[in-house]
Design a protein around this motif. Structure first.
Motif, PDB file in Angstrom:
ATOM      1  N   GLU A   1      37.313  31.516  52.223  1.00 51.25           N
ATOM      2  CA  GLU A   1      37.063  32.782  53.074  1.00 51.25           C
ATOM      3  C   GLU A   1      36.051  33.122  51.738  1.00 51.25           C
ATOM      4  O   GLU A   1      36.964  33.229  50.632  1.00 51.25           O
ATOM      5  CB  GLU A   1      37.565  33.708  53.545  1.00 51.25           C
ATOM      6  CG  GLU A   1      37.932  34.062  53.947  1.00 51.25           C
ATOM      7  CD  GLU A   1      39.060  35.174  54.931  1.00 51.25           C
ATOM      8  OE1 GLU A   1      38.649  35.145  55.540  1.00 51.25           O
ATOM      9  OE2 GLU A   1      39.989  34.659  53.930  1.00 51.25           O
TER      10      GLU A   1
ATOM     11  N   SER B   1      34.128  40.966  50.368  1.00 49.28           N
ATOM     12  CA  SER B   1      33.300  40.969  51.421  1.00 49.28           C
ATOM     13  C   SER B   1      32.956  42.312  51.776  1.00 49.28           C
ATOM     14  O   SER B   1      33.676  43.378  51.721  1.00 49.28           O
ATOM     15  CB  SER B   1      33.080  40.664  52.993  1.00 49.28           C
ATOM     16  OG  SER B   1      32.672  40.565  53.228  1.00 49.28           O
TER      17      SER B   1
ATOM     18  N   SER C   1      32.370  48.910  54.111  1.00 52.03           N
ATOM     19  CA  SER C   1      34.234  48.189  54.556  1.00 52.03           C
ATOM     20  C   SER C   1      33.912  47.748  53.316  1.00 52.03           C
ATOM     21  O   SER C   1      32.516  46.600  52.685  1.00 52.03           O
ATOM     22  CB  SER C   1      34.278  48.166  55.530  1.00 52.03           C
ATOM     23  OG  SER C   1      33.503  46.779  56.344  1.00 52.03           O
TER      24      SER C   1
ATOM     25  N   ALA D   1      35.881  44.030  51.700  1.00 48.76           N
ATOM     26  CA  ALA D   1      37.245  43.544  52.827  1.00 48.76           C
ATOM     27  C   ALA D   1      37.422  42.532  51.548  1.00 48.76           C
ATOM     28  O   ALA D   1      36.787  41.587  50.576  1.00 48.76           O
ATOM     29  CB  ALA D   1      36.930  42.557  54.154  1.00 48.76           C
TER      30      ALA D   1
ATOM     31  N   GLU E   1      39.620  39.001  51.131  1.00 45.72           N
ATOM     32  CA  GLU E   1      39.848  37.692  51.365  1.00 45.72           C
ATOM     33  C   GLU E   1      40.287  37.794  52.685  1.00 45.72           C
ATOM     34  O   GLU E   1      41.304  37.662  53.918  1.00 45.72           O
ATOM     35  CB  GLU E   1      40.949  37.036  50.633  1.00 45.72           C
ATOM     36  CG  GLU E   1      41.213  36.399  48.914  1.00 45.72           C
ATOM     37  CD  GLU E   1      42.192  35.624  48.682  1.00 45.72           C
ATOM     38  OE1 GLU E   1      43.378  36.415  49.338  1.00 45.72           O
ATOM     39  OE2 GLU E   1      41.892  35.118  48.041  1.00 45.72           O
ATOM     40  N   GLY E   2      39.218  38.716  53.475  1.00 43.80           N
ATOM     41  CA  GLY E   2      39.000  38.708  55.153  1.00 43.80           C
ATOM     42  C   GLY E   2      40.020  40.022  55.769  1.00 43.80           C
ATOM     43  O   GLY E   2      39.915  40.154  56.843  1.00 43.80           O
ATOM     44  N   GLN E   3      40.699  40.637  54.621  1.00 42.01           N
ATOM     45  CA  GLN E   3      41.577  41.868  54.794  1.00 42.01           C
ATOM     46  C   GLN E   3      41.365  43.243  54.317  1.00 42.01           C
ATOM     47  O   GLN E   3      40.303  43.261  53.348  1.00 42.01           O
ATOM     48  CB  GLN E   3      42.467  42.278  54.167  1.00 42.01           C
ATOM     49  CG  GLN E   3      43.647  40.622  54.305  1.00 42.01           C
ATOM     50  CD  GLN E   3      44.348  40.657  55.781  1.00 42.01           C
ATOM     51  OE1 GLN E   3      44.656  41.671  56.600  1.00 42.01           O
ATOM     52  NE2 GLN E   3      44.061  39.783  56.658  1.00 42.01           N
ATOM     53  N   THR E   4      40.446  43.873  55.550  1.00 38.51           N
ATOM     54  CA  THR E   4      39.376  45.009  55.267  1.00 38.51           C
ATOM     55  C   THR E   4      40.185  46.213  53.863  1.00 38.51           C
ATOM     56  O   THR E   4      42.070  46.248  54.700  1.00 38.51           O
ATOM     57  CB  THR E   4      38.823  46.099  56.050  1.00 38.51           C
ATOM     58  OG1 THR E   4      38.246  45.818  56.687  1.00 38.51           O
ATOM     59  CG2 THR E   4      38.208  47.369  55.688  1.00 38.51           C
ATOM     60  N   VAL E   5      39.788  46.965  52.723  1.00 35.17           N
ATOM     61  CA  VAL E   5      41.285  47.140  52.027  1.00 35.17           C
ATOM     62  C   VAL E   5      40.395  48.336  51.893  1.00 35.17           C
ATOM     63  O   VAL E   5      39.053  49.213  51.984  1.00 35.17           O
ATOM     64  CB  VAL E   5      41.390  46.837  50.345  1.00 35.17           C
ATOM     65  CG1 VAL E   5      42.173  45.643  50.911  1.00 35.17           C
ATOM     66  CG2 VAL E   5      39.851  46.552  49.555  1.00 35.17           C
ATOM     67  N   SER E   6      40.676  50.221  51.369  1.00 33.49           N
ATOM     68  CA  SER E   6      40.363  50.742  50.829  1.00 33.49           C
ATOM     69  C   SER E   6      40.926  51.398  49.543  1.00 33.49           C
ATOM     70  O   SER E   6      42.436  50.878  49.267  1.00 33.49           O
ATOM     71  CB  SER E   6      41.356  52.541  51.932  1.00 33.49           C
ATOM     72  OG  SER E   6      40.825  53.136  50.818  1.00 33.49           O
TER      73      SER E   6
ATOM     74  N   HIS F   1      45.117  44.172  43.771  1.00 39.68           N
ATOM     75  CA  HIS F   1      44.119  44.225  44.969  1.00 39.68           C
ATOM     76  C   HIS F   1      43.552  41.987  44.336  1.00 39.68           C
ATOM     77  O   HIS F   1      42.959  41.196  44.302  1.00 39.68           O
ATOM     78  CB  HIS F   1      43.118  44.185  45.973  1.00 39.68           C
ATOM     79  CG  HIS F   1      43.260  44.684  46.963  1.00 39.68           C
ATOM     80  ND1 HIS F   1      44.189  44.708  47.757  1.00 39.68           N
ATOM     81  CD2 HIS F   1      43.674  46.369  47.074  1.00 39.68           C
ATOM     82  CE1 HIS F   1      44.646  45.565  48.407  1.00 39.68           C
ATOM     83  NE2 HIS F   1      44.740  46.449  48.107  1.00 39.68           N
TER      84      HIS F   1
ATOM     85  N   LYS G   1      42.010  37.681  41.850  1.00 40.99           N
ATOM     86  CA  LYS G   1      40.390  36.702  42.733  1.00 40.99           C
ATOM     87  C   LYS G   1      38.779  37.363  42.702  1.00 40.99           C
ATOM     88  O   LYS G   1      38.453  37.111  42.970  1.00 40.99           O
ATOM     89  CB  LYS G   1      40.591  38.477  44.286  1.00 40.99           C
ATOM     90  CG  LYS G   1      41.957  38.376  45.395  1.00 40.99           C
ATOM     91  CD  LYS G   1      42.773  37.348  45.883  1.00 40.99           C
ATOM     92  CE  LYS G   1      43.776  37.894  46.182  1.00 40.99           C
ATOM     93  NZ  LYS G   1      44.641  37.999  45.797  1.00 40.99           N
TER      94      LYS G   1
END
Length: 247
Positions: free
Chosen positions: A7, A11, A65, A67, A69-74, A84, A167
């Motif tokens: 993954e 992203s 957006s 992301a 590791e697949g989690q959308t973050v702000s 993160h 990461k």
């Protein structure tokens, strides 16, 4: 046994950034995978540093957006990006010149012992292990930053990022101010990050460096993403023509 593709650690989808009437980044999308080095290239004003600042929480994107590791973050600020697992090494390094290497390694995140005092022993031990692992050639963890060469300082900054990044590491022109030998040393350290399964996004003006280090090359021109190429499937002529727009 076929390997399943990992993954993406990062992203970016449809990233746009405007400053008043000026569009700095337009519809930019890119994935970075663990253990992959992706180079961002383009002329001054192409939007490379703006992108780094969006990923590291300095700027919020106007649209699109991010992301991890697949989690959308702000990313509201740089502290959130660090939480993160993202670390940045800027050209100006952001090191404390008067402090020893081990204090710089833990700047703002100093561990304390059970008496509430700075745990210097732990900081020194962890610093020495990391600079040995990455082969950063400094006299010792006690050396003061101002006494180190440019390459040694850059090595310390990358080692610090490696220590804290779980990461992704963002490198903004990491060898711009260095000589040939020191540049080669820093490039070796960057290459060693691949074995740690950390994604690396590097901005560099040196196409020699880009072709040496990067798995893929992403070209920006005036805020637009011109294309992404696998390094093994392109050459400098193609990348230069993408950067300049002169096909």
């Amino acid at each position: 046994m076929t390997m399943t593709p990992s993954e993406p650690v990062l992203s970016l989808k449809g990233i746009r950034k405007t400053f008043d009437a000026i569009t700095a980044i337009e519809n930019f999308s890119l994935d970075v995978h663990p253990g992959e080095i992706v180079a961002l290239v383009g002329d001054n004003g192409a939007g490379k540093s703006t992108l780094i600042k969006i990923i590291s929480g300095v700027y919020a994107p106007t649209a699109g957006s991010v992301a991890i590791e697949g989690q959308t973050v702000s990313m509201a600020n740089a502290t959130m990006a660090r939480a993160h697992g993202i670390e940045v090494v800027y050209q100006d390094l952001a090191l404390a010149d008067q402090q020893p290497v081990y204090m710089n390694m833990f700047l703002g995140r100093e561990p304390v012992n059970r008496f509430g005092l700075l745990d210097r022993r732990r900081m020194i031990a962890e610093t020495e292990k990391l600079v040995t692992d990455l082969d950063v050639r400094i006299p010792s963890a006690h050396s003061t930053i101002r006494d180190l060469s440019g390459g040694q300082r850059q090595g310390v900054a990358i080692a610090r990022a490696t220590h804290w990044a779980s990461k992704l590491i963002l490198l903004d022109e990491p060898t711009a101010a260095l000589g040939v030998a020191e540049t080669a040393k820093v490039e070796t350290i960057v290459q060693s990050l691949k074995t740690r399964d950390i994604g690396v996004l590097i901005i560099s003006h040196s196409l020699d460096q880009v072709f040496k280090l990067a798995d893929r090359i992403c070209v920006l021109r005036r805020g637009k993403q011109i294309g992404v190429r696998k390094t093994s499937e392109t050459d400098k002529n193609e990348i230069v023509s993408m950067i300049t727009g002169l096909h």
